[in-house]
Every structure is written in structure tokens, then in C-alpha cells.
Design a protein around this motif. Structure first.
Motif, short mmCIF file in Angstrom:
data_model
loop_
_atom_site.label_atom_id
_atom_site.label_comp_id
_atom_site.label_asym_id
_atom_site.label_seq_id
_atom_site.Cartn_x
_atom_site.Cartn_y
_atom_site.Cartn_z
N LEU A 423 15.64 -1.94 -4.47
CA LEU A 423 15.66 -1.41 -3.11
C LEU A 423 16.76 -2.10 -2.30
N HIS A 424 16.90 -3.39 -2.49
CA HIS A 424 17.95 -4.15 -1.80
C HIS A 424 19.33 -3.61 -2.16
N GLU A 568 0.72 -5.94 -4.16
CA GLU A 568 1.02 -6.05 -5.58
C GLU A 568 0.09 -7.10 -6.20
N LYS A 569 0.11 -7.16 -7.53
CA LYS A 569 -0.64 -8.21 -8.21
C LYS A 569 -0.10 -9.59 -7.87
N SER A 570 1.17 -9.67 -7.50
CA SER A 570 1.78 -10.95 -7.15
C SER A 570 1.27 -11.48 -5.82
N GLY A 571 0.60 -10.64 -5.02
CA GLY A 571 0.12 -11.04 -3.71
C GLY A 571 0.99 -10.55 -2.57
N LYS A 572 2.17 -9.97 -2.86
CA LYS A 572 3.03 -9.45 -1.81
C LYS A 572 2.36 -8.24 -1.16
N SER A 573 2.34 -8.26 0.19
CA SER A 573 1.60 -7.25 0.94
C SER A 573 2.53 -6.34 1.74
N TYR A 574 2.03 -5.14 1.99
CA TYR A 574 2.77 -4.14 2.75
C TYR A 574 1.79 -3.34 3.60
N LEU A 575 2.25 -2.90 4.75
CA LEU A 575 1.50 -1.90 5.50
C LEU A 575 1.71 -0.55 4.84
N LEU A 576 0.65 0.24 4.77
CA LEU A 576 0.80 1.57 4.20
C LEU A 576 1.85 2.36 4.99
N ASP A 604 11.92 -8.42 4.65
CA ASP A 604 10.82 -9.35 4.39
C ASP A 604 11.13 -10.27 3.22
N GLU A 605 11.98 -9.80 2.31
CA GLU A 605 12.22 -10.51 1.06
C GLU A 605 13.61 -11.10 0.94
N PHE A 606 14.59 -10.48 1.60
CA PHE A 606 15.98 -10.91 1.43
C PHE A 606 16.64 -11.14 2.80
N HIS A 607 17.67 -11.97 2.77
CA HIS A 607 18.49 -12.16 3.97
C HIS A 607 19.53 -11.04 4.01
#
Length: 818
Positions: A423-424, A568-576, A604-607
Motif C-alpha cells: 500500500l505504501h 490482524e493477527k499481529s495486533g495491528k488495528s484499524y477502524l472499519l 500509521d505505519e510509515f513516515h
């Protein structure tokens, strides 16, 4: 006399391959195999042999264009034609000799993906019921390059298990054999039993069978392990899915056939030959022709309705109830094999989870290999590992992986969208980063379970109009929960290239009991609570009556569902609302789903700096050069512009660009492939620029959506930036063969490089003459607001240094959907 000779030739040609099949099936172990094979080869048409001669300079230039530039008429000429023919098969087919203790000696040949695809397409075309079909990894992956020397060696020269694995002496009192494999790098089994990994077998054409793979080994050892593991039937797909550009995919199931078969002795090959009237040695195995025949006969395929530009995801798509799903499947009186297998997987995962044991690692990557050359080599599945992958082969394979995944999910009506580094990368150029080692997509958990039920352990065959990729879908058993745990696998499934082991990570997204850690979402919910006191907070729960250890989990689960927070299973969260509605865009030239707030999720994940280009746009030792629409590593950029002008890469003019590209070619013809990737990606980058111009404009949201949808309507699938990996390697070998002879004849190693430079310079002039990229908004559609996009043009190549620079637009400053 002439009539007699002609009749003999026709009879001989018409029987050539049927004779071959009969020979292989009925060879007497005591007969002279070589003599029979020579007799077989003599049946070919002598006029069909391909002569090799020294090419002239114009011929070499035309050959280079035909092989590596976009399709030209020259590629269709007989001399440059590289079809796989019946003659190619007969010349490469042999039968293993030696005193093997089994009934049928193994017929081996030189692998070619077009042979397998054409034969299987013909069988599918002839089989109306689409029943089960035979399968051998030997026919689908180039195992012969590793195993054929073992198949042809004498039994006493074959390696044995103790030559491949190093087992503890105290538990394995086996003396290593004294053959040439004594110095072969061994995989240490530490405290494991040798028999659990490998057993010697006189019935196997290679003398042993590998049951498990030890990833902690040298690369050379792992290649032999993985090839032997597949050859021994250690992993057999349950289904085959043949994609087609002209119609729906064709599905077949794989029957449990005996190991050590190959197409050279199969009924499928005999069926293919019987279906063609022209049994000449020049008979072409043409997958594109065969798959077109499938859809040219009734019932004719009907196109599937599209989902529309925007696609809303319901909260139910992110819910999964393990107990109710098991009960539903258990009540089925006559479940399909795939449903039964899926139910067994759910039962196993639940039983294992309730036992309290730590979840085992399901996917093993090449990161455990000793002495791997760089970080890019960490992302290959060990079961399909075939050795280290150079940069351009990696990029070609990742491109093929993603394009086929997007075709597959569209064909099977599965929902996925770009995630994480993919996505990035999309945000800038609509294509992967050149330093990418894998790709990433997400799926709602309901679609993930559809993938597990209907497509787990499926081999997906790319449409021959796109290429000859073959990809394996594998879903791990512990996918029923999105709760973060200590399991070693954070990914749920993979789409794996079987030639290299490179893959796409597939990550399920659903409701969970994970605690919210995303500060952006926490701040957003806090602001909403200030405006609306009825919004649920983590402290508003009814968990007091539950056991203490379950209260936190219950509270988080209730909070996440009330606020539509998925994980995700990793714990990363998102608003629907970050994800839905999905909108259509293009990635690697194919239609792809993009999350509603793609830029917000990526931030949220990258600069991410707000400018598409400029001196601050630097990542992973690469800079983005808008003149080329690509990321260039710093050494290449310095070679292109010079060390002092690297900071000014975004200000280059047309004349400077042409001079820099020609200078780069003069330094070395080895930059040819990189330059071709820049030129071939222009359509994809242009499309992304068109999107960014709309996204970063001041138009209202509805007008942006209208223009973006019109853009999609005007631009269907865009051409691939890279050649098919399989065909590209064949073309490279052909070019090397021709240039080696030409260089030797002229007496110069630079002769072919001079030709490459001349061809590429003409391509550079054409590229710069068109200014590479100029936005043409009139191609979108007539629209009242189209004029408002003009000031937001992100790039125009300046004619000269006197022309003023456009101000760098802040295209990546704010999400256009907010």
C-alpha cells in the motif's frame, strides 16, 4: 520414387510421438535404450531443425528488439521463433538407466512450462466433467535441473540420506557413503531422527525420499532438499485453477496418483497428440491456443458482473464464529472433500488451541539459511526454494505474483486489498518498491475462510496471455481468531511462486479482543466521545461477573465491536471506516482494491513526507525521480547524474534527461534492464499521476469519485512493466547464445554491447521526445471541473532550465477522503 518417399515421411511423422509414448511405456529393461531413442529422434522432420549462424549487426539489433522490447513483428519470424515443439520434447526425453528395483523406469526430460500448460489445457478441453487429473511436481517446476543428474547416475553414485543430513552419531549409527557426495554441505538435524526427515529408497529414481525439510542449512543443501521433497510427493496440491483472460477460470481436482510419473509417459500427452491432426515434429505446444479453444465451444462463458467503483464492506464480513461454522459443516451429509478437509483443519486448530500448547510455526522462510547474501533473500518459502534470486528476477517474479493474485481474486469473487509496504509503494507510483522482498494484501476474515475452504493447497496457473507463472495457495490452520498471541506466524496465508519460493503475505482482518494501541484511532475516538457521550469507552463494560482473567479480553472485545475496530493477527488495528468502502484503482497495471483512507492507514505505519518528489523524498537509500517515475538507488543515481546533482534529480530538464540516459549507457550496457524497467512502467506511473492530480485537488469528494471512476473506465488493464519471468530467462539464454557466437566471430566482447547501446539510445530519444509523461486530463471524460485539475499537475518535463519549476504539490499531505 518421390511418392513412396513422401508416403514414408507422412507415416513416419504421424507416428512419431505415439511411438515415443509406446517406447517409454514398453521399454524392455534389457534392451538398448539409447538405440531406441536414436531411432525415435530419427522420426523427426529434418527440415524443422533450427540452424544457428552468425548474425549480422542489423540482425542482432532486430533480435534484441524482438526479445526485450515491446512486441514487434520480428518476434514472429521463423528464425527468432522459440516455440516449444514436439521435436524439442523428443530430443530432450530419456529413460533413466541403472538397476532400479521398480517396474517402470523414470522418463525424464528438459522442463518447459509451455509443454505442461498446453497438455493440461487440452485435457481440460476434452474432459467435460472436469474430473480428477494426474499431477507430478516434475512437470510443473524445473526439478530436473537439480535431480536429473541423480536420476541418470548409477545407483552406487547416488547420494544417500546420510550424505544430505547430519544426524547425531549417538542416535544414528550410519556411516556416510564414500561417493562423490561425501563433501556435500549437510543440514544438521541436531537431536532429530534421520528417518523423520529422509529414508533411502531403491524404488525412487534418485535413491532416497525426503519427508521434511531442515531450513537451517546451506543454500545448496536446501535446494536439493526442497527439490527432493516435492519429487517424493511431500506436498501435492488438491486442486488446479487455470486462469483465462477470455473467460472464467477452469477448476480441476488432483487425484492421488503414484509418485515418479512424468508427462513423457502419461496418458495426458498421448491424449494431446491424438487431438491434433498435424503430428509433425514441428507440432507446437501452444497454451494460448489450447485455452482459447476451451472457451470457444458452448456453453459460452458469461462475464461476471462488476462490483462497482466503491464497494461497501459490512461488519459481518469481519466476524467468524468457529463453533457455529463447525456445526454447519458437520451437519452436511455429503460434504465435498475440500469441506471435509477444512472442517478437519478447524477441529485440529481448536483442539490444539484449547490444549494450551504454543502454536507451532507453519511457514518456514529462507531467513534460516546460512550465509544468505542480502536481506531480500529472507522471503522465500523453503519448500519451493531454488537458490538465490538476483534483483531483476525478483522484481519480475513479484510483479507476476501480484498481477496473477489480482486476476485470481477477481475471477473467484474474493475480496482483498493492498496493505503495509505494498500500500505504501502504491501511493507513489502504483507499483512495488524496487527494494521489495515480498508483497502484502489483507482480506476480511470471512473471505479468508473462503480461501481456506475452497482454495487451500491449490495451484493457480496464470493465463497464458499474461505469462507462465504457477502459484501455490497455502493457508495455515490457526486462522479462526484475530487475537494477538505468541504464535510464530503472523500471516494467515501465502500466494507462493513455485519457481522461486517468493510470495505474497495474506493477512486476515476481523474483530478481536486485542487492546487498542493505535494512537491515531484512540485520539479520534476520544474526540468523538467529547462530541457524543454515548460512545462506548474501554471502561464501559459488563465484565464484572466474569472471571478476572477474562475481564480484560471481554472488555476489549466489546469495545472493539461497538466502535468497529478490526485487527490482524499481529495486533495491528484499524477502524472499519478506514477500510470501507473499498475503491478501485490499479496496481502493477491490474485492477486492485484500495482502502478508503489509504494514506491515513499508511501514515500509521510509515513516515510519509507530503511531497511526491523532492530532495526529502528518500527511502531505503533510494530517491524518487519523477522524470522516470521510478525509485533509483543512490549508486545508479550518481552514475546517471553525477554525485553533485543527486539532490537535484527532481529538477531535470528534457535535454538533461536525454544526455544523462545516453551517458549512463556509454558507461555500461548493463544498465539496459534498469532503463527498460523505467520506460515500461510509464503507463502505470502516468495513471497514478492522473489519480493523484484528482486526489490532491480542491474538488469535493463526490466530484473526485466521479473523475476517478471515469479514469478507471477509460483505462482498462495496463501492460506489465516486466516480461514473464519464465520466458525472459529463455530469451536471455537465446541472446547469450547468439551474441557469444557474434562476439567470437568479430573478435570483440563489446560487439553485442555496442548494438545494445545503439538500440537503447534510439529508445531514449523516443522516450524524451514524448516528454515521457504529460498528463492528458481530456482523456478522462468531459467534466465541468476538469479545468480545476490543471494547477495540480504533478509533473511536466521542462524543455530547458529557463522554464520555471512547478511548485511541488503536497499530494501526500492529507487523505483525500477525510
Amino acid at each position: 520414387m518421390r511418392v513412396t518417399r513422401l508416403c514414408r515421411r507422412v507415416v513416419s511423422a504421424s507416428m512419431v510421438m505415439l511411438l515415443m509414448v509406446w517406447l517409454i511405456k514398453s521399454i524392455d529393461p534389457n534392451s538398448n535404450v539409447e538405440k531406441q531413442l536414436k531411432l525415435l529422434k530419427s522420426q523427426g522432420n529434418p527440415n524443422s531443425s533450427r540452424l544457428m549462424w552468425i548474425l549480422s549487426k542489423p540482425e542482432l539489433a532486430a533480435l534484441f528488439q524482438a526479445l526485450f522490447l515491446p512486441e514487434t513483428a520480428g518476434l514472429n519470424s521463423e528464425f527468432w521463433n522459440d516455440d516449444y515443439t514436439l521435436k524439442d520434447l523428443t530430443e530432450s526425453t530419456r529413460v533413466a538407466s541403472g538397476n532400479k528395483l521398480w517396474g517402470l523406469r523414470f522418463p525424464y526430460y528438459t522442463f518447459d512450462a509451455r509443454l505442461t500448460a498446453a497438455v493440461y489445457y487440452k485435457h481440460v478441453q476434452n474432459s467435460q466433467h472436469r474430473g480428477e487429473i494426474m499431477f507430478s511436481w516434475y512437470d510443473w517446476k524445473n526439478l530436473g535441473s537439480v535431480l536429473n543428474p541423480l536420476i541418470t547416475s548409477k545407483p552406487q553414485e547416488n547420494p544417500q540420506c546420510q550424505d544430505i543430513f547430519e544426524a547425531p552419531e549417538e542416535s544414528q549409527r550410519i556411516v556416510s557413503s564414500s561417493n562423490k557426495w561425501g563433501s556435500f554441505p549437510k543440514a544438521s538435524l541436531e537431536n532429530s531422527l534421520l528417518s523423520s526427515y529422509c529414508t533411502n529408497s531403491q524404488k525412487s529414481p534418485i535413491g532416497f525420499e525426503v519427508h521434511r525439510i531442515q531450513p537451517h542449512s546451506d543454500a545448496e543443501s536446501l535446494v536439493l532438499q526442497s527439490s527432493s521433497f516435492l519429487f517424493s510427493g511431500g506436498l501435492v496440491p488438491k486442486n488446479l485453477v487455470f486462469l483465462s483472460k477470455d473467460g472464467p477460470a477452469v477448476h480441476t481436482s488432483v487425484k492421488n496418483s503414484a509418485a515418479y510419473l512424468s508427462l513423457a509417459s502419461s496418458d495426458l500427452l498421448e491424449e494431446f497428440l491424438s487431438s491434433h491432426d498435424e503430428l509433425e515434429s514441428t507440432l507446437v505446444f501452444d497454451p494460448l491456443k489450447e485455452i482459447k479453444n476451451i472457451h470457444s465451444k458452448p456453453p459460452f462463458p458469461t462475464p461476471k458482473p462488476g462490483r462497482g467503483f466503491l464497494f461497501e464492506l459490512s461488519p459481518e464480513a469481519f466476524e467468524f464464529d468457529l463453533i457455529s461454522q463447525k456445526e454447519l459443516l458437520s451437519q452436511s451429509e455429503f460434504p465435498f472433500e475440500r469441506e471435509f478437509s477444512y472442517l478437519s483443519s478447524l477441529r485440529f486448530a481448536q483442539s490444539y488451541d484449547s490444549s494450551g500448547d504454543n502454536k507451532f510455526k507453519y511457514f518456514y522462510e529462507s531467513s534460516s539459511i546460512q550465509n544468505h547474501p542480502d536481506n531480500f533473500q529472507n522471503h522465500m518459502d523453503i519448500r519451493f526454494f531454488s537458490g538465490w534470486v538476483p534483483k531483476w528476477k525478483r522484481l519480475r517474479t513479484l510483479n507476476s505474483l501480484m498481477r496473477t493474485w489480482l486476476d485470481f481474486t477477481k475471477s473467484e469473487n474474493l475480496t482483498s486489498w493492498l496493505a503495509h509496504s505494498s500500500l505504501h509503494a502504491y501511493l507513489y507510483s502504483g507499483s512495488q518498491f524496487p527494494w521489495a522482498a515480498s508483497q502484502n494484501v489483507q482480506m476480511p476474515i470471512q473471505d479468508l475462510h473462503k480461501l481456506a475452504m475452497f482454495y487451500n493447497q491449490t495451484l493457480v496457473i496464470e493465463s497464458p496471455s499474461e505469462g507462465y507463472g504457477r502459484f501455490f495457495i497455502d493457508v495455515q490452520p490457526f486462522i479462526f481468531s484475530r487475537d494477538h498471541d505468541e504464535s510464530l506466524d503472523k500471516v494467515d496465508a501465502r500466494f507462493i511462486d513455485i519457481d522461486t519460493g517468493l510470495f505474497i503475505d495474506i493477512l486476515g482482518v476481523g474483530f478481536s479482543s486485542n487492546a487498542l494501541t493505535n494512537t491515531r484511532i484512540m485520539s479520534q475516538l476520544r474526540n468523538e466521545r467529547n462530541r457524543n457521550p454515548d460512545v462506548l469507552t474501554p471502561s464501559d463494560d459488563e465484565s464484572g461477573s466474569k472471571p478476572l482473567e477474562d475481564q480484560a479480553s471481554y472488555k476489549n472485545s466489546r469495545f472493539n465491536r461497538a466502535n468497529e475496530i478490526v485487527s490482524e493477527k499481529s495486533g495491528k488495528s484499524y477502524l472499519l471506516s478506514d477500510i470501507s468502502p473499498l475503491r478501485i484503482s490499479k496496481y502493477h497495471g491490474k485492477q486492485v482494491n484500495i482502502p478508503h483512507r489509504a494514506l491515513t492507514i499508511a501514515k500509521d505505519e510509515f513516515h510519509i513526507v507530503p511531497w511526491l518528489f523532492g530532495p526529502k523524498q528518500r527511502q531505503e537509500k533510494h530517491r524518487f525521480v519523477p522524470a522516470l517515475g521510478s525509485w533509483l538507488d543512490l549508486p545508479t543515481l550518481k552514475a546517471l547524474l553525477g554525485p553533485r546533482r543527486v539532490q537535484e534529480a527532481h529538477t531535470i530538464t528534457a535535454s538533461q534527461l536525454e544526455q544523462a540516459l545516453e551517458s549512463l549507457l556509454e558507461k555500461s550496457a548493463s544498465h539496459c534492464e534498469e532503463m527498460l524497467s523505467w520506460f515500461n512502467s510509464q503507463d502505470q506511473f502516468k495513471f497514478r499521476l492522473e489519480e493523484l492530480a484528482i486526489e490532491s485537488s480542491n474538488l469535493d469528494l463526490n466530484s473526485k469519485y466521479e473523475l476517478l471512476q471515469a479514469l478507471q473506465t477509460n483505462y482498462r488493464d495496463l501492460p506489465s512493466s516486466y516480461k514473464d519471468p519464465f520466458l525472459h530467462e529463455k530469451k536471455e539464454r537465446k541472446w547469450e547464445e547468439c551474441t557469444k557466437q557474434a562476439n567470437t566471430a568479430v573478435g570483440s566482447q563489446e560487439y553485442s554491447n555496442i548494438i545494445i547501446k545503439e538500440v537503447m539510445k534510439s529508445l531514449v530519444k523516443a522516450f524524451v521526445a514524448n516528454h515521457g509523461l504529460k498528463l492528458k486530463h481530456e482523456e478522462i471524460s468531459a467534466h465541468d471541473n476538469i479545468s480545476q485539475l490543471a494547477p495540480t499537475s504533478l509533473y511536466n518535463l521542462r524543455e530547458n532550465s529557463m522554464e520555471p519549476l512547478l511548485e511541488a504539490p503536497q499530494a501526500l499531505k492529507a487523505d483525500f477522503t477525510l
